[in-house]
Motif scaffolding. Structure first.
Motif, PDB file in Angstrom:
ATOM      1  N   GLY A  52       2.483  -3.283  -2.676  1.00 13.25           N
ATOM      2  CA  GLY A  52       2.161  -2.837  -1.222  1.00 13.25           C
ATOM      3  C   GLY A  52       1.782  -3.990  -0.342  1.00 13.25           C
ATOM      4  O   GLY A  52       2.438  -4.070   0.940  1.00 13.25           O
ATOM      5  N   HIS A  53       0.869  -4.993  -0.939  1.00 13.89           N
ATOM      6  CA  HIS A  53       0.650  -6.169  -0.261  1.00 13.89           C
ATOM      7  C   HIS A  53       1.809  -6.859   0.147  1.00 13.89           C
ATOM      8  O   HIS A  53       1.921  -7.354   1.284  1.00 13.89           O
ATOM      9  CB  HIS A  53      -0.454  -6.792  -0.832  1.00 13.89           C
ATOM     10  N   LEU A  77       3.836  -5.751   3.151  1.00 11.89           N
ATOM     11  CA  LEU A  77       3.424  -6.219   4.426  1.00 11.89           C
ATOM     12  C   LEU A  77       3.600  -7.684   4.430  1.00 11.89           C
ATOM     13  O   LEU A  77       4.098  -8.163   5.670  1.00 11.89           O
ATOM     14  CB  LEU A  77       1.846  -6.034   4.305  1.00 11.89           C
ATOM     15  N   HIS A 105      -0.493  -6.647  -5.036  1.00 12.90           N
ATOM     16  CA  HIS A 105       0.386  -5.543  -5.587  1.00 12.90           C
ATOM     17  C   HIS A 105       1.604  -5.303  -4.687  1.00 12.90           C
ATOM     18  O   HIS A 105       1.692  -6.100  -3.529  1.00 12.90           O
ATOM     19  CB  HIS A 105      -0.031  -4.407  -6.177  1.00 12.90           C
ATOM     20  N   LYS A 117      -1.354   3.308   3.845  1.00 13.55           N
ATOM     21  CA  LYS A 117      -2.014   3.748   2.697  1.00 13.55           C
ATOM     22  C   LYS A 117      -3.743   3.947   3.204  1.00 13.55           C
ATOM     23  O   LYS A 117      -4.373   4.945   2.759  1.00 13.55           O
ATOM     24  CB  LYS A 117      -1.993   2.541   1.693  1.00 13.55           C
ATOM     25  N   ASP A 118      -4.170   3.140   4.032  1.00 17.48           N
ATOM     26  CA  ASP A 118      -5.595   3.275   4.597  1.00 17.48           C
ATOM     27  C   ASP A 118      -5.655   3.682   5.732  1.00 17.48           C
ATOM     28  O   ASP A 118      -5.761   2.957   6.848  1.00 17.48           O
ATOM     29  CB  ASP A 118      -6.072   2.027   4.301  1.00 17.48           C
ATOM     30  N   LEU A 156       0.265   2.852  -4.685  1.00 15.97           N
ATOM     31  CA  LEU A 156      -0.294   1.521  -5.136  1.00 15.97           C
ATOM     32  C   LEU A 156      -1.796   1.229  -4.567  1.00 15.97           C
ATOM     33  O   LEU A 156      -1.876   1.206  -3.416  1.00 15.97           O
ATOM     34  CB  LEU A 156       0.612   0.258  -4.951  1.00 15.97           C
ATOM     35  N   GLU A 180       4.544   0.903   5.816  1.00 17.77           N
ATOM     36  CA  GLU A 180       4.937   2.105   4.976  1.00 17.77           C
ATOM     37  C   GLU A 180       4.022   1.932   3.732  1.00 17.77           C
ATOM     38  O   GLU A 180       3.811   0.946   3.110  1.00 17.77           O
ATOM     39  CB  GLU A 180       6.355   2.438   4.531  1.00 17.77           C
ATOM     40  N   LEU A 181       3.685   3.384   3.072  1.00 15.04           N
ATOM     41  CA  LEU A 181       2.721   3.156   1.936  1.00 15.04           C
ATOM     42  C   LEU A 181       3.749   3.050   0.841  1.00 15.04           C
ATOM     43  O   LEU A 181       4.855   3.730   0.634  1.00 15.04           O
ATOM     44  CB  LEU A 181       2.146   4.650   1.901  1.00 15.04           C
ATOM     45  N   ILE A 182       3.396   2.243  -0.080  1.00 17.99           N
ATOM     46  CA  ILE A 182       4.386   1.989  -1.208  1.00 17.99           C
ATOM     47  C   ILE A 182       3.625   2.516  -2.554  1.00 17.99           C
ATOM     48  O   ILE A 182       2.436   2.582  -2.671  1.00 17.99           O
ATOM     49  CB  ILE A 182       4.383   0.235  -1.410  1.00 17.99           C
ATOM     50  N   GLN A 189      -8.275   3.619   8.094  1.00 23.00           N
ATOM     51  CA  GLN A 189      -8.521   1.826   8.675  1.00 23.00           C
ATOM     52  C   GLN A 189      -7.616   1.506   9.609  1.00 23.00           C
ATOM     53  O   GLN A 189      -8.020   0.911  10.774  1.00 23.00           O
ATOM     54  CB  GLN A 189      -8.499   1.457   7.274  1.00 23.00           C
ATOM     55  N   PHE A 193      -1.049  -3.881   8.530  1.00 24.52           N
ATOM     56  CA  PHE A 193      -1.926  -2.804   7.946  1.00 24.52           C
ATOM     57  C   PHE A 193      -1.089  -1.885   7.452  1.00 24.52           C
ATOM     58  O   PHE A 193       0.033  -1.232   7.858  1.00 24.52           O
ATOM     59  CB  PHE A 193      -3.082  -2.426   8.867  1.00 24.52           C
ATOM     60  N   GLY A 194      -1.541  -1.426   6.148  1.00 19.55           N
ATOM     61  CA  GLY A 194      -0.612  -0.321   5.303  1.00 19.55           C
ATOM     62  C   GLY A 194      -1.157   1.094   5.844  1.00 19.55           C
ATOM     63  O   GLY A 194      -2.306   1.312   6.023  1.00 19.55           O
ATOM     64  N   PRO A 214      -4.332  -9.405   6.412  1.00 21.34           N
ATOM     65  CA  PRO A 214      -5.538  -9.418   5.870  1.00 21.34           C
ATOM     66  C   PRO A 214      -5.663  -8.473   4.536  1.00 21.34           C
ATOM     67  O   PRO A 214      -5.080  -7.562   4.341  1.00 21.34           O
ATOM     68  CB  PRO A 214      -6.480  -8.675   6.745  1.00 21.34           C
ATOM     69  N   THR A 215      -6.079  -9.076   3.525  1.00 20.93           N
ATOM     70  CA  THR A 215      -6.225  -8.461   2.109  1.00 20.93           C
ATOM     71  C   THR A 215      -7.603  -8.764   1.359  1.00 20.93           C
ATOM     72  O   THR A 215      -8.164  -9.647   1.702  1.00 20.93           O
ATOM     73  CB  THR A 215      -5.031  -8.597   1.045  1.00 20.93           C
ATOM     74  N   MET A 216      -7.671  -8.075   0.172  1.00 17.30           N
ATOM     75  CA  MET A 216      -8.939  -8.369  -0.537  1.00 17.30           C
ATOM     76  C   MET A 216      -8.428  -8.851  -1.775  1.00 17.30           C
ATOM     77  O   MET A 216      -9.044  -8.906  -2.966  1.00 17.30           O
ATOM     78  CB  MET A 216      -9.556  -7.067  -0.736  1.00 17.30           C
TER      79      MET A 216
END
Ligand code: AMP
Length: 274
Positions: free
Chosen positions: A34-35, A38, A32, A147-148, A182, A172-174, A151, A144-145, A26-28
């Motif tokens: 990072g997405h 995933l 980039h 990064k959040d 990112l 992993e966080l990119i 969440q 899910f990243g 799931p994304t908004m």
């Protein structure tokens, strides 16, 4: 790649994948690397990959950047196509939400600290949309990243508390080559703000280095990080365990250090998993 816009189209499309494993990202949108990381992982680990792009209004507070959140539908479609996504779900708001709905709420402590304290109700909106998306896509694995981080932890908790049979995969966080995490929101930064923002990842790195040298005292690490970010408007520096309880002493392999800072009108979050 099949692009679906309505819920009935999505259901019809997913019917053919009855016996296959489904990886869901799931994304908004404004995708980039990072997405993409995933999506790649989902591609590697599942028969079918479903990506959703939906700028979810219920996770934005009044006065936040819902209206100017970057939207890049055409580029995003190409990115998904290149990443060999099978189904791209791009619903509109009226399909996803009705009036006077049954709602899911974030837990009253972990959903209202840190990000949830600064953005009260944000995680209610996140869990509300992710719950709906899970019910629609019925994924085997959902990506899910880190990064959040908050969440991610809350989604893991939702799946557990509501007995949802979905495997949550933390990714992993990119970062950009200069260290900046990112984020779709990085486009808001001026050149100068972006340069200043590098202090965030630097502070996390210097804390990790100090921990590597044996420093486990959170107050020492916190003041080191504050020094590195002395030119920034820091909202919080937090030391949590991986279930999001506050800690006083670093626990190796069970700690997340989180930072939120404001650069002009832009809020940035970053973290490191120790
Ligand atoms: P968003 O489009 O911002 O809602 O993010 C969609 C997913 O991508 C979430 O699971 C994020 O945690 C993840 N994500 C965003 N930025 C990054 C990043 N820099 N590294 C890894 N995952 C990310």
């Amino acid at each position: 790649m099949i692009i679906v816009k309505t819920i009935s189209e999505l259901k019809e499309t997913l019917k053919q994948y009855n016996d296959k494993s489904i990886g869901f990202v799931p994304t908004m949108g404004a995708l980039h690397d990072g997405h993409i990381s995933l999506i790649r992982r989902a591609r590697h680990e599942n028969d079918i990959v479903v990506v959703s792009i939906f700028v979810n209004p219920t996770q934005f507070l009044a006065g936040e950047d819902l209206d100017k959140y970057p939207r890049k539908d055409e580029v995003d479609k190409k990115i998904c196509e290149l990443a060999k996504v099978d189904v791209l779900f791009m619903p509109n708001i009226n399909d996803m939400y009705g009036d006077d709905e049954v709602k899911i709420l974030a837990p009253s402590v972990k959903g209202y600290i840190l990000e949830g304290f600064i953005r009260p109700g944000h995680f209610d909106g996140v869990l509300r949309v992710v719950c709906k998306l899970f019910n629609l896509v019925k994924p085997t694995n959902a990506y899910f990243g880190k990064k959040d981080a908050q969440q991610l932890v809350l989604i893991q908790q939702m799946v557990k508390d509501l007995f949802m049979d979905i495997n949550i995969v933390p990714c992993e966080l990119i970062r950009d080559s200069d260290g900046l995490a990112l984020s779709s929101r990085n486009v808001y930064l001026s050149h100068e703000e972006r340069q200043k923002a590098l202090a965030i990842s630097k502070s996390l790195k210097s804390a990790a280095k100090k921990i590597g040298m044996g420093e486990l005292d959170v107050s020492v690490l916190q003041s080191l990080m504050s020094d590195v970010m002395c030119e920034l408007d820091v909202e919080y520096i937090a030391f949590m365990d991986r279930e999001f309880n506050k800690i006083e002493k670093i626990e190796i392999k069970n700690t997340i250090i989180l930072v939120a800072a404001r650069l002009g009108v832009t809020r940035l979050i970053d973290n490191i998993w120790i």
